[in-house]
Motif scaffolding. Structure first.
Motif, PDB file in Angstrom:
ATOM      1  N   PHE A 125      -6.012   4.021  -7.340  1.00 51.76           N
ATOM      2  CA  PHE A 125      -6.242   3.270  -6.441  1.00 51.76           C
ATOM      3  C   PHE A 125      -6.977   4.335  -5.190  1.00 51.76           C
ATOM      4  CE2 PHE A 125      -3.037  -0.564  -6.991  1.00 51.76           C
ATOM      5  CZ  PHE A 125      -4.003  -0.904  -8.000  1.00 51.76           C
ATOM      6  N   SER A 126      -8.241   3.628  -4.686  1.00 49.59           N
ATOM      7  CA  SER A 126      -8.946   4.452  -3.568  1.00 49.59           C
ATOM      8  C   SER A 126      -8.645   3.773  -2.195  1.00 49.59           C
ATOM      9  CB  SER A 126     -10.339   4.582  -3.907  1.00 49.59           C
ATOM     10  OG  SER A 126     -10.778   3.063  -3.901  1.00 49.59           O
ATOM     11  N   PHE A 127      -7.760   2.749  -2.339  1.00 50.53           N
ATOM     12  CA  PHE A 127      -7.461   2.109  -1.029  1.00 50.53           C
ATOM     13  C   PHE A 127      -6.079   2.216  -0.598  1.00 50.53           C
ATOM     14  CE2 PHE A 127      -7.511  -0.738  -4.727  1.00 50.53           C
ATOM     15  CZ  PHE A 127      -6.228  -1.167  -4.758  1.00 50.53           C
ATOM     16  N   PRO A 128      -5.803   1.856   0.632  1.00 45.88           N
ATOM     17  CA  PRO A 128      -4.307   2.257   1.091  1.00 45.88           C
ATOM     18  C   PRO A 128      -3.365   1.455   0.197  1.00 45.88           C
ATOM     19  CG  PRO A 128      -5.789   1.785   3.135  1.00 45.88           C
ATOM     20  CD  PRO A 128      -6.529   1.604   1.584  1.00 45.88           C
ATOM     21  N   ILE A 129      -1.970   2.278   0.281  1.00 47.32           N
ATOM     22  CA  ILE A 129      -0.993   1.514  -0.240  1.00 47.32           C
ATOM     23  C   ILE A 129       0.123   1.494   0.862  1.00 47.32           C
ATOM     24  CG2 ILE A 129       0.883   1.539  -2.060  1.00 47.32           C
ATOM     25  CD1 ILE A 129      -1.641   3.128  -3.619  1.00 47.32           C
ATOM     26  N   GLU A 130       0.905   0.245   0.994  1.00 47.97           N
ATOM     27  CA  GLU A 130       1.863   0.193   1.938  1.00 47.97           C
ATOM     28  C   GLU A 130       3.233   0.182   1.304  1.00 47.97           C
ATOM     29  OE1 GLU A 130       1.180  -2.951   4.769  1.00 47.97           O
ATOM     30  OE2 GLU A 130      -0.405  -1.625   5.661  1.00 47.97           O
ATOM     31  N   LEU A 131       4.260   0.418   1.626  1.00 44.57           N
ATOM     32  CA  LEU A 131       5.615   0.282   1.118  1.00 44.57           C
ATOM     33  C   LEU A 131       6.699  -0.079   1.972  1.00 44.57           C
ATOM     34  CD1 LEU A 131       7.541   0.466  -1.352  1.00 44.57           C
ATOM     35  CD2 LEU A 131       7.827   3.012  -0.820  1.00 44.57           C
ATOM     36  N   GLU A 132       7.226  -1.214   1.709  1.00 45.19           N
ATOM     37  CA  GLU A 132       8.520  -1.623   2.445  1.00 45.19           C
ATOM     38  C   GLU A 132       9.546  -1.430   1.304  1.00 45.19           C
ATOM     39  OE1 GLU A 132      10.447  -5.404   4.822  1.00 45.19           O
ATOM     40  OE2 GLU A 132       8.856  -5.660   3.598  1.00 45.19           O
TER      41      GLU A 132
END
Length: 136
Positions: A125-132
């Motif tokens: 992926f070239s887009f942001p990844i958030e993690l909770e």
């Protein structure tokens, strides 16, 4: 290793429809359409498939990383929400609930962040990844 899927589309973007089949036939002529992508129509869509792939890949990579660190995960439940805005996928948000006996939250968060950054789908992926990540 190579994996295959086939998509067939018939007609115009709004009135047309199509189906997706994977080599394993887990998806077997699974329908998709303008409405299943941009409204509440029956069927799947590319963003849903990206979310499923990301959730599955991250969960497996986290299991590997936890095991290599000496922990035995009991359960890892990951939800991925992929956001499409203005014709572009702009975010994948991973929400994890995990049962991992014997691990402290600091170690857990560090290993989860590493898995987020290194699972093969995240890397693609070239887009942001958030993690909770929540340790139960």
């Amino acid at each position: 290793m190579k994996r295959k899927a086939t998509a067939v589309w018939n007609g115009t973007i709004k009135e047309g429809n199509g189906h997706i089949t994977t080599a394993s036939t887990v998806l077997d002529k699974t329908q998709y359409s303008f409405n299943s992508r941009f409204a509440d129509g029956v069927g799947t869509n590319p963003e849903e498939l990206l979310a499923a792939a990301h959730a599955g890949c991250f969960s497996m990579k986290l299991s590997l990383d936890l095991t290599e660190a000496g922990f035995k995960p009991e359960s890892l439940e990951t939800e991925s929400t992929v956001t499409l805005e203005d014709g572009k996928v702009v975010l994948s948000r991973l929400s994890l609930k995990a049962k991992v006996p014997g691990i402290g939250d600091g170690d857990f968060q560090e290993i989860a962040r590493k898995a987020k950054d290194t699972c093969p789908i995240s890397v693609a992926f070239s887009f942001p990844i958030e993690l909770e990540a929540v340790l139960l």
